[in-house]
Design a protein around this motif. Structure first.
Motif, PDB file in Angstrom:
ATOM      1  N   UNK A   1       0.870  -1.169   0.000  1.00  0.00           N
ATOM      2  CA  UNK A   1       0.000   0.000   0.000  1.00  0.00           C
ATOM      3  C   UNK A   1       0.911   1.224   0.000  1.00  0.00           C
ATOM      4  N   UNK A   2       0.354   2.400   0.169  1.00  0.00           N
ATOM      5  CA  UNK A   2       1.166   3.615   0.208  1.00  0.00           C
ATOM      6  C   UNK A   2       0.859   4.408   1.474  1.00  0.00           C
ATOM      7  N   UNK A   3       1.823   5.228   1.855  1.00  0.00           N
ATOM      8  CA  UNK A   3       1.645   6.169   2.958  1.00  0.00           C
ATOM      9  C   UNK A   3       1.944   7.561   2.417  1.00  0.00           C
ATOM     10  N   UNK A   4       1.008   8.482   2.576  1.00  0.00           N
ATOM     11  CA  UNK A   4       1.143   9.835   2.040  1.00  0.00           C
ATOM     12  C   UNK A   4       2.007  10.680   2.978  1.00  0.00           C
ATOM     13  N   UNK A   5       3.224  11.002   2.525  1.00  0.00           N
ATOM     14  CA  UNK A   5       4.154  11.802   3.321  1.00  0.00           C
ATOM     15  C   UNK A   5       4.309  13.206   2.757  1.00  0.00           C
ATOM     16  N   UNK A   6       3.293  13.679   2.060  1.00  0.00           N
ATOM     17  CA  UNK A   6       3.389  15.018   1.463  1.00  0.00           C
ATOM     18  C   UNK A   6       3.535  16.093   2.531  1.00  0.00           C
ATOM     19  N   UNK A   7       3.077  15.830   3.752  1.00  0.00           N
ATOM     20  CA  UNK A   7       3.247  16.801   4.843  1.00  0.00           C
ATOM     21  C   UNK A   7       4.732  17.110   5.066  1.00  0.00           C
ATOM     22  N   UNK A   8       5.605  16.141   4.799  1.00  0.00           N
ATOM     23  CA  UNK A   8       7.042  16.326   5.015  1.00  0.00           C
ATOM     24  C   UNK A   8       7.762  16.832   3.770  1.00  0.00           C
ATOM     25  N   UNK A   9       7.307  16.412   2.596  1.00  0.00           N
ATOM     26  CA  UNK A   9       8.055  16.681   1.362  1.00  0.00           C
ATOM     27  C   UNK A   9       7.515  17.845   0.530  1.00  0.00           C
ATOM     28  N   UNK A  10       6.350  18.367   0.882  1.00  0.00           N
ATOM     29  CA  UNK A  10       5.769  19.448   0.085  1.00  0.00           C
ATOM     30  C   UNK A  10       6.720  20.630  -0.116  1.00  0.00           C
ATOM     31  N   UNK A  11       7.569  20.987   0.860  1.00  0.00           N
ATOM     32  CA  UNK A  11       8.504  22.099   0.635  1.00  0.00           C
ATOM     33  C   UNK A  11       9.408  21.904  -0.570  1.00  0.00           C
ATOM     34  N   UNK A  12       9.644  20.665  -0.998  1.00  0.00           N
ATOM     35  CA  UNK A  12      10.506  20.431  -2.152  1.00  0.00           C
ATOM     36  C   UNK A  12       9.909  21.050  -3.411  1.00  0.00           C
ATOM     37  N   UNK A  13       8.591  21.046  -3.526  1.00  0.00           N
ATOM     38  CA  UNK A  13       7.938  21.641  -4.700  1.00  0.00           C
ATOM     39  C   UNK A  13       8.164  23.145  -4.737  1.00  0.00           C
ATOM     40  N   UNK A  14       7.987  23.786  -3.589  1.00  0.00           N
ATOM     41  CA  UNK A  14       8.205  25.233  -3.513  1.00  0.00           C
ATOM     42  C   UNK A  14       9.668  25.572  -3.767  1.00  0.00           C
ATOM     43  N   UNK A  15      10.575  24.742  -3.273  1.00  0.00           N
ATOM     44  CA  UNK A  15      11.997  24.975  -3.508  1.00  0.00           C
ATOM     45  C   UNK A  15      12.336  24.881  -4.991  1.00  0.00           C
ATOM     46  N   UNK A  16      11.781  23.877  -5.664  1.00  0.00           N
ATOM     47  CA  UNK A  16      12.060  23.692  -7.081  1.00  0.00           C
ATOM     48  C   UNK A  16      11.614  24.912  -7.890  1.00  0.00           C
ATOM     49  N   UNK A  17      10.434  25.413  -7.572  1.00  0.00           N
ATOM     50  CA  UNK A  17       9.916  26.584  -8.293  1.00  0.00           C
ATOM     51  C   UNK A  17      10.774  27.810  -8.026  1.00  0.00           C
ATOM     52  N   UNK A  18      11.155  28.012  -6.793  1.00  0.00           N
ATOM     53  CA  UNK A  18      11.971  29.164  -6.415  1.00  0.00           C
ATOM     54  C   UNK A  18      13.347  29.098  -7.081  1.00  0.00           C
ATOM     55  N   UNK A  19      13.987  27.943  -7.014  1.00  0.00           N
ATOM     56  CA  UNK A  19      15.343  27.808  -7.541  1.00  0.00           C
ATOM     57  C   UNK A  19      15.383  27.838  -9.061  1.00  0.00           C
ATOM     58  N   UNK A  20      14.293  27.448  -9.701  1.00  0.00           N
ATOM     59  CA  UNK A  20      14.219  27.557 -11.158  1.00  0.00           C
ATOM     60  C   UNK A  20      14.327  29.018 -11.592  1.00  0.00           C
ATOM     61  N   UNK A  21      13.760  29.904 -10.812  1.00  0.00           N
ATOM     62  CA  UNK A  21      13.865  31.334 -11.121  1.00  0.00           C
ATOM     63  C   UNK A  21      15.266  31.859 -10.812  1.00  0.00           C
ATOM     64  N   UNK A  22      15.827  31.418  -9.684  1.00  0.00           N
ATOM     65  CA  UNK A  22      17.137  31.920  -9.275  1.00  0.00           C
ATOM     66  C   UNK A  22      18.257  31.480 -10.218  1.00  0.00           C
ATOM     67  N   UNK A  23      18.137  30.295 -10.823  1.00  0.00           N
ATOM     68  CA  UNK A  23      19.217  29.793 -11.672  1.00  0.00           C
ATOM     69  C   UNK A  23      19.393  30.632 -12.929  1.00  0.00           C
ATOM     70  N   UNK A  24      18.339  31.365 -13.336  1.00  0.00           N
ATOM     71  CA  UNK A  24      18.381  32.127 -14.587  1.00  0.00           C
ATOM     72  C   UNK A  24      19.363  33.284 -14.543  1.00  0.00           C
ATOM     73  N   UNK A  25      19.699  33.737 -13.329  1.00  0.00           N
ATOM     74  CA  UNK A  25      20.641  34.859 -13.248  1.00  0.00           C
ATOM     75  C   UNK A  25      22.074  34.404 -13.560  1.00  0.00           C
TER      76      UNK A  25
END
Length: 367
Positions: A101-125
């Motif tokens: 079965x699966x266990x939903x651990x999005x409570x712990x890993x959700x910050x990774x999504x926000x980090x990816x979006x933020x760093x995608x913008x920062x890398x462009x400089x």
């Protein structure tokens, strides 16, 4: 700026500060929402056990020897934070009857999504020196830091989870291990159960032979009679001493990181100078125990949040006349429902420990 220099600068000035910030916020959430997170995990564990029993009743699953919680690094970039939870027979990976079965651990890993979006913008400089694949690699490398929160939650929840009727009903192998780690990679024990309890004399001999160089760790030492045991400078991390008779036992400058002592009797014993980070003393008999010079050290550098996430748990323990003189890093200790009549506590912890009025009045505060 060449690629290596750009990556170094990007990691130092953008990725690492953002990671530390997100981990700090997650740690605050972990403590604030802990009761609800534990409740959700316990329900998912009951669901798993009900599924295992259903398969066993159909003759599709042998007695269970392993339950494994695996995080799937490859799915994280798709923002899937489901742990694969698999039950195996004693043959482990050679057991080819799927039970998962699966266990939903999005409570712990959700910050990774926000980090990816933020760093995608920062890398462009960096004018093309850093691409999306570089950002994704850094994000995936951070997965173990987020996993440590799931690991800590399961450690807090598992002792109660295995008391559920659903777990008790499943057919178990002679030894059952509950483990966690990356999928088909390195993992560690969270809980160990033995159908035939270990013999006290054998455990005593093994404990006496152990040392910091040859540790005795991750073992099931529950329900043993080992009164007046003496251990000096031993590495005993993550052992489970729950329900054992350890009256008068002396643990001196031992590594007891992550050990469990639920409902054990250590009355009149000592943990002087021991490392007690993430130790679970809930419902333990600790009257007159000497904790002087003990440490609850936490790690909070370079993304690390363990040891220390679980804190030191004394809920509903008997701590009457216990001595906490000169303990170190005990800020994250929990005492709900604990008896603390005549307990000696340094005054500096008045502001750190959440205590009831009756506990504060019964404690002997020391300088």
């Amino acid at each position: 700026m060449d690629k290596q220099a750009a990556l170094h600068h990007f990691k130092e000035h953008h990725f690492t500060p953002l990671l530390e910030s997100e981990l700090d916020k997650l740690e605050a959430k972990f403590h604030r929402c802990q009761a609800g997170l534990i409740s959700d995990f316990k329900q998912s564990f009951r669901d798993l056990c009900a599924y295992i029993l259903s398969m066993q009743q159909q003759g599709l699953k042998e007695p269970i020897g392993y339950i494994h919680y695996s995080f799937l690094r490859t799915q994280m970039l798709e923002q899937s934070y489901l742990y694969m939870v698999e039950a195996y027979s004693a043959e482990w990976y050679e057991d080819d009857s799927d039970c998962k079965l699966t266990y939903d651990a999005s409570w712990a890993y959700a910050p990774m999504s926000a980090m990816l979006e933020n760093l995608e913008q920062q890398r462009k400089i960096y004018m093309g020196a850093i691409n999306s694949a570089d950002v994704e690699r850094l994000i995936l490398e951070s997965a173990p830091f987020f996993h440590s929160f799931v690991d800590s939650l399961v450690r807090l929840a598992i002792a109660e989870s295995v008391q559920s009727p659903e777990y008790q009903a499943i057919h178990k192998a002679e030894r059952l291990l509950i483990r966690t780690g990356e999928y088909r990679d390195i993992s560690e024990n969270l809980y160990v159960w033995d159908q035939e309890p270990l013999r006290a004399d054998e455990v005593f001999e093994q404990l006496m032979q152990s040392s910091e160089e040859e540790p005795y760790v991750y073992e099931n030492l529950k329900s043993l009679s080992l009164p007046h045991l003496h251990q000096f400078q031993k590495d005993l991390r993550y052992n489970d001493f729950s329900y054992s008779d350890l009256r008068g036992s002396q643990f001196h400058t031992c590594i007891l990181l992550g050990t469990r002592w639920q409902q054990a009797n250590v009355e009149g014993g000592s943990f002087q100078g021991c490392l007690l980070s993430d130790t679970d003393f809930r419902y333990c008999h600790l009257k007159g125990v000497n904790f002087s010079e003990a440490s609850g050290r936490v790690d909070r550098e370079n993304g690390l949040r363990t040891p220390g996430l679980c804190g030191i748990r004394f809920e509903h323990a008997n701590l009457d006349e216990a001595d906490f003189t000169n303990v170190h890093s005990f800020e994250h200790a929990y005492f709900e429902g604990a008896s603390m009549q005549g307990t000696r506590v340094p005054r500096i912890y008045q502001q750190h420990w959440k205590l009831s009025d009756s506990q504060r009045e019964s404690i002997v505060w020391t300088e």
